[in-house]
Every structure is written in structure tokens, then in C-alpha cells.
Scaffold this active site. Sequence first.
Site: not given
Length: 238
Positions: A146, A161
Amino acid sequence: MRTNSVALVTGGNRGLGKEIARQLSRLGMRTIIGARDEKKGADAAAELTSNGFQTASVVLDVDLADSVSEAVSRVTADFGNIEILINNAGIAIESLNPILSTFLSISPEVALKTFSTNTLGPMRMMQAVLPHMAENNYGRIVNVSSRAGQLQELRQGLAAYRISKTALNSLTRAVAAEYAQQNIKINCMCPGWIRTAMGGNAAPLTAEEGADTAIWLATLPSDGPTGGFYRSRQLLQW
Ligand code: NAP
């Protein structure tokens, strides 16, 4: 592109993983949906099979070393090899829980759980699959990362994350370098912000659009790139 390759997709029962499995199946790959819930995996595979694709499922929890080795043994026993690995399974505990919106609210347990799934999950999978790929001098590994983990863009929020995906990018580069002399391409990619359970309904992209770069990297020719980070088929800065 090699058709009829065996492709294993982690977290393939829903969201981006299911869409990647669908697109790989459409290209003629024998696609195995890895899912931690046996029924959800079987249901997703049945849906693709009903569309005429060669799809199966295997129980696979990337957090558990035994589950990873059992799933890889099962797939290689049943299908002979694994040529494509899509490390898609991922979690974003903070994004589902507004209480975890600040850095001070994130416990080491949340960070460790996120790291176990998003970083060590792909590591466990690569360690299980790479000996088979090396033996056959062919492999394509796509680590679904990501831009949240892109160091240049790092912003506030989602700290657990973000660091799990930054570490996944680093892992991708290190492993790709080790296998650079063989026909094994290992890259990471960002699908963009997509409409899945994780991305939510406000996301601008569909899972189908998000899957495109993963499919491209999964089917690279032997002179294709390795050790890169991509979005929309374009190289990203780390
Ligand atoms: P999702 O809809 O929440 O799906 C996540 C998938 O991962 C589910 O199949 C889930 O299985 C599986 N999973 C979670 N933990 C697992 C474990 N320990 N072992 C095996 N499977 C596990 O998320 P998504 O949006 O499709 O995300 C897929 C990937 O894209 C993730 O790596 C995510 O970080 C990345 N990504 C997503 C976006 C976005 O906008 N959505 C943006 C950038 C990157 P269960 O059904 O059993 O829970």
C-alpha cells in the site's frame, strides 16, 4: 505469459484477493483460493468454477506457520507446483476501529498482530513456496502492499498498518535481490484505494481496477522487472 500456471492467492475468498483470483482464472491459470475459513474459500472457488474457470480452494491462515506449510504441501501435491503467489491477505485493525485513530491509542499487540499478518504472512508464504519456484527456475510473486507504507508519503494515522507495509516493501526488495539470478520476479504493488470491506464504500476504485497491476506483475515475462514497488503499472518511490 505462461497459461495454465498454478496460482495461489492468499485471502482469496473476498475483496481484492477474490478479484485477482477471478482475473487470473480468466487468463487460464489454475487458481487456488487460500482462505482461513474453509467454507468461505470453497464458496468463492465454486463461484469461479461455475463461470467455467479452473479454481479450487485450500485452508490457509497466513498467521500460522503450520497452516502455511500444510496449504503449500497440499497445493503442490494436488497440482504439482506453484508458479504464481499473490500475497494479498491483509488487515488494517486501526481503520476498522475509530478508537485506534491516534498513535498513543495503538497497543504493541495491535502492531504485532498487524505485522504478523501483513509482513510475516508474506514472509512465511515466500519461504514455503520459493524452494519449489527455485527448483523449476520460474516464479512470480506479488506482494500486495500500500502507498500507506510509502516512506515518501508517510502521513499521520494507521501507524501499525503503515509500518507493516513499509516492512513488506523492504522484505520484497531483499528477497527479490536474493533470487535475481533466477527467473523469479518478486514485486510489491499498491492497488489504490478500492471499494472492499477494508477500503469502504467511499473509495474511488473498484476491486477490478485495483487488481490490474497485480495481474500484470503475476504474468511478467522473463525480462520483466523484479524488486520494485508499483501502482497503475508505474514504478513508485519507496
Ligand atoms: P478485505 O476486503 O478486508 O479482505 C482481506 C482478506 O484478507 C480477506 O479474505 C481475509 O479473510 C484475508 N485475511 C485476513 N487475515 C488473514 C489471515 N491471517 N490469513 C489468511 N487470510 C487473511 O481487504 P482488501 O481491501 O481486499 O485488501 C486486500 C489487500 O489489499 C490487503 O493486503 C490490503 O492491505 C491491500 N490494500 C487495500 C486497499 C483498499 O483500499 N482496500 C488499499 C491498499 C492496499 P477473512 O474473510 O477470513 O477475514
